[in-house]
Write a protein that holds these residues in place. Structure first.
Motif, PDB file in Angstrom:
ATOM      1  N   LYS A 170       0.815  -1.224   0.000  1.00  0.00           N
ATOM      2  CA  LYS A 170       0.000   0.000   0.000  1.00  0.00           C
ATOM      3  C   LYS A 170       0.849   1.275   0.000  1.00  0.00           C
ATOM      4  N   GLY A 171       2.129   1.173   0.371  1.00  0.00           N
ATOM      5  CA  GLY A 171       3.021   2.326   0.354  1.00  0.00           C
ATOM      6  C   GLY A 171       2.976   3.201   1.588  1.00  0.00           C
ATOM      7  N   PHE A 172       2.248   2.802   2.630  1.00  0.00           N
ATOM      8  CA  PHE A 172       2.137   3.633   3.835  1.00  0.00           C
ATOM      9  C   PHE A 172       3.497   3.962   4.429  1.00  0.00           C
ATOM     10  N   TYR A 173       4.319   2.932   4.626  1.00  0.00           N
ATOM     11  CA  TYR A 173       5.592   3.181   5.306  1.00  0.00           C
ATOM     12  C   TYR A 173       6.594   3.888   4.415  1.00  0.00           C
ATOM     13  N   ASP A 174       6.612   3.619   3.118  1.00  0.00           N
ATOM     14  CA  ASP A 174       7.519   4.365   2.239  1.00  0.00           C
ATOM     15  C   ASP A 174       7.156   5.848   2.239  1.00  0.00           C
ATOM     16  N   ASN A 175       5.875   6.169   2.164  1.00  0.00           N
ATOM     17  CA  ASN A 175       5.442   7.579   2.210  1.00  0.00           C
ATOM     18  C   ASN A 175       5.798   8.222   3.550  1.00  0.00           C
ATOM     19  N   PHE A 176       5.553   7.506   4.630  1.00  0.00           N
ATOM     20  CA  PHE A 176       5.854   8.000   5.968  1.00  0.00           C
ATOM     21  C   PHE A 176       7.355   8.230   6.145  1.00  0.00           C
ATOM     22  N   LEU A 177       8.175   7.244   5.747  1.00  0.00           N
ATOM     23  CA  LEU A 177       9.623   7.341   5.936  1.00  0.00           C
ATOM     24  C   LEU A 177      10.235   8.472   5.118  1.00  0.00           C
ATOM     25  N   GLN A 178       9.657   8.786   3.978  1.00  0.00           N
ATOM     26  CA  GLN A 178      10.165   9.897   3.170  1.00  0.00           C
ATOM     27  C   GLN A 178       9.915  11.247   3.851  1.00  0.00           C
ATOM     28  N   LYS A 179       8.977  11.305   4.787  1.00  0.00           N
ATOM     29  CA  LYS A 179       8.695  12.536   5.530  1.00  0.00           C
ATOM     30  C   LYS A 179       9.565  12.659   6.787  1.00  0.00           C
ATOM     31  N   CYS A 180      10.168  11.545   7.204  1.00  0.00           N
ATOM     32  CA  CYS A 180      11.009  11.549   8.401  1.00  0.00           C
ATOM     33  C   CYS A 180      12.381  12.134   8.080  1.00  0.00           C
ATOM     34  N   ASN A 181      13.098  12.490   9.127  1.00  0.00           N
ATOM     35  CA  ASN A 181      14.476  12.936   8.994  1.00  0.00           C
ATOM     36  C   ASN A 181      15.284  11.822   8.323  1.00  0.00           C
ATOM     37  N   GLN A 193      13.887  -8.467  -6.584  1.00  0.00           N
ATOM     38  CA  GLN A 193      14.240  -8.064  -7.943  1.00  0.00           C
ATOM     39  C   GLN A 193      13.611  -6.753  -8.396  1.00  0.00           C
ATOM     40  N   ASP A 194      12.427  -6.431  -7.909  1.00  0.00           N
ATOM     41  CA  ASP A 194      11.715  -5.272  -8.440  1.00  0.00           C
ATOM     42  C   ASP A 194      11.643  -4.121  -7.429  1.00  0.00           C
ATOM     43  N   VAL A 195      12.798  -3.743  -6.897  1.00  0.00           N
ATOM     44  CA  VAL A 195      12.876  -2.608  -5.972  1.00  0.00           C
ATOM     45  C   VAL A 195      12.595  -1.328  -6.762  1.00  0.00           C
ATOM     46  N   HIS A 196      11.758  -0.486  -6.192  1.00  0.00           N
ATOM     47  CA  HIS A 196      11.369   0.778  -6.831  1.00  0.00           C
ATOM     48  C   HIS A 196      12.218   1.907  -6.267  1.00  0.00           C
ATOM     49  N   LYS A 197      12.434   2.963  -7.033  1.00  0.00           N
ATOM     50  CA  LYS A 197      13.280   4.080  -6.583  1.00  0.00           C
ATOM     51  C   LYS A 197      12.719   4.778  -5.335  1.00  0.00           C
ATOM     52  N   ASN A 198      11.401   4.677  -5.092  1.00  0.00           N
ATOM     53  CA  ASN A 198      10.801   5.300  -3.905  1.00  0.00           C
ATOM     54  C   ASN A 198      10.789   4.382  -2.685  1.00  0.00           C
ATOM     55  N   ASP A 199      11.224   3.132  -2.843  1.00  0.00           N
ATOM     56  CA  ASP A 199      11.301   2.212  -1.709  1.00  0.00           C
ATOM     57  C   ASP A 199      12.409   2.672  -0.769  1.00  0.00           C
ATOM     58  N   VAL A 200      12.096   2.765   0.505  1.00  0.00           N
ATOM     59  CA  VAL A 200      13.071   3.214   1.505  1.00  0.00           C
ATOM     60  C   VAL A 200      13.674   1.980   2.176  1.00  0.00           C
ATOM     61  N   PRO A 201      14.999   1.784   2.057  1.00  0.00           N
ATOM     62  CA  PRO A 201      15.625   0.598   2.654  1.00  0.00           C
ATOM     63  C   PRO A 201      15.758   0.707   4.175  1.00  0.00           C
ATOM     64  N   LEU A 202      15.921  -0.452   4.778  1.00  0.00           N
ATOM     65  CA  LEU A 202      16.105  -0.560   6.226  1.00  0.00           C
ATOM     66  C   LEU A 202      17.555  -0.281   6.612  1.00  0.00           C
ATOM     67  N   ASP A 203      17.758   0.121   7.864  1.00  0.00           N
ATOM     68  CA  ASP A 203      19.099   0.189   8.441  1.00  0.00           C
ATOM     69  C   ASP A 203      19.439  -1.125   9.148  1.00  0.00           C
ATOM     70  N   TYR A 204      18.417  -1.747   9.728  1.00  0.00           N
ATOM     71  CA  TYR A 204      18.549  -3.023  10.431  1.00  0.00           C
ATOM     72  C   TYR A 204      17.305  -3.855  10.157  1.00  0.00           C
ATOM     73  N   CYS A 205      17.436  -5.160  10.305  1.00  0.00           N
ATOM     74  CA  CYS A 205      16.269  -6.031  10.391  1.00  0.00           C
ATOM     75  C   CYS A 205      16.558  -7.062  11.464  1.00  0.00           C
ATOM     76  N   ILE A 206      15.598  -7.245  12.346  1.00  0.00           N
ATOM     77  CA  ILE A 206      15.749  -8.181  13.456  1.00  0.00           C
ATOM     78  C   ILE A 206      14.898  -9.412  13.161  1.00  0.00           C
ATOM     79  N   THR A 207      15.524 -10.575  13.279  1.00  0.00           N
ATOM     80  CA  THR A 207      14.816 -11.847  13.155  1.00  0.00           C
ATOM     81  C   THR A 207      15.077 -12.629  14.446  1.00  0.00           C
ATOM     82  N   PRO A 208      14.382 -13.725  14.651  1.00  0.00           N
ATOM     83  CA  PRO A 208      14.645 -14.516  15.862  1.00  0.00           C
ATOM     84  C   PRO A 208      16.090 -15.037  15.925  1.00  0.00           C
TER      85      PRO A 208
END
Length: 186
Positions: free
Chosen positions: A136-147, A165-180
């Motif tokens: 839905k793009g909620f977090y990409d839109n939100f993250l683009q408004k953050c510092n 494979q299909d990363v979009h230019k507006n996709d905001v990457p993570l700094d970390y990801c936590i898994t178990p």
């Protein structure tokens, strides 16, 4: 793999997880958060889990953050692809929206510029920090408004895919990801 393939794969994998296992894994994830250098920050944004979608339960994380006197901020959907952010307090009333997401009815609005750390829901992620959400793009839109210095942390019940494979230019990457099993740093 492509995003739509990953969405299907990980939605199906989640179906096989029992609620007790999600609870146990969510506690492990919350404990891993202690290992990330974020404890000098004050404003932490987190999603509120959708139990029917078998998401990571963020309650252990919220308890941890509040126990360390951090300001916990949670989202409220306000339009098709944007959200507002409210301080979570003892008096915050929550209501489930049409997507099954618990969200604050009202409260103290927190601007994106104040948010220093964001815990992000996802279905899958890759070794470069790209993520697949619900599309839905909620977090990409939100993250683009953050510092730009806001720390972005994904929470996943599963390990990384090699590549999306299909990363979009507006996709905001993570700094970390936590898994178990581990913490990925990008």
């Amino acid at each position: 793999m492509l995003k739509h393939e990953l969405r299907k794969k990980y939605k199906d994998l989640r179906l096989g997880i029992q609620p007790e296992e999600i609870s146990d894994l969510s506690i492990i994830l919350a404990n891993h958060v202690l290992e990330i250098p974020i404890w000098d920050f004050f404003y932490f944004h987190t999603f509120l889990s959708i139990p029917t979608k078998k998401e990571v339960d963020t309650l252990p994380l919220i308890t941890l953050l509040q126990g360390r006197d951090k300001n916990v901020v949670v989202p409220k959907v306000i339009s098709q692809n944007s959200m507002e952010n409210y301080l979570l307090t003892d008096s915050t009333a929550l209501k489930t929206n049409s997507w099954g997401i618990p969200e604050p009815i009202d409260g103290i609005l927190i601007p994106e510029s104040k948010i220093e750390v964001v815990f992000i829901p996802l279905l899958a992620f890759d070794l470069k920090g790209n993520r697949v959400g619900y599309g839905k793009g909620f977090y990409d839109n939100f993250l683009q408004k953050c510092n730009p210095k806001t720390v972005k942390i994904g929470l996943s019940l599963f390990e990384a895919e090699n590549t999306i494979q299909d990363v979009h230019k507006n996709d905001v990457p993570l700094d970390y990801c936590i898994t178990p099993k581990k913490i990925y740093k990008f």
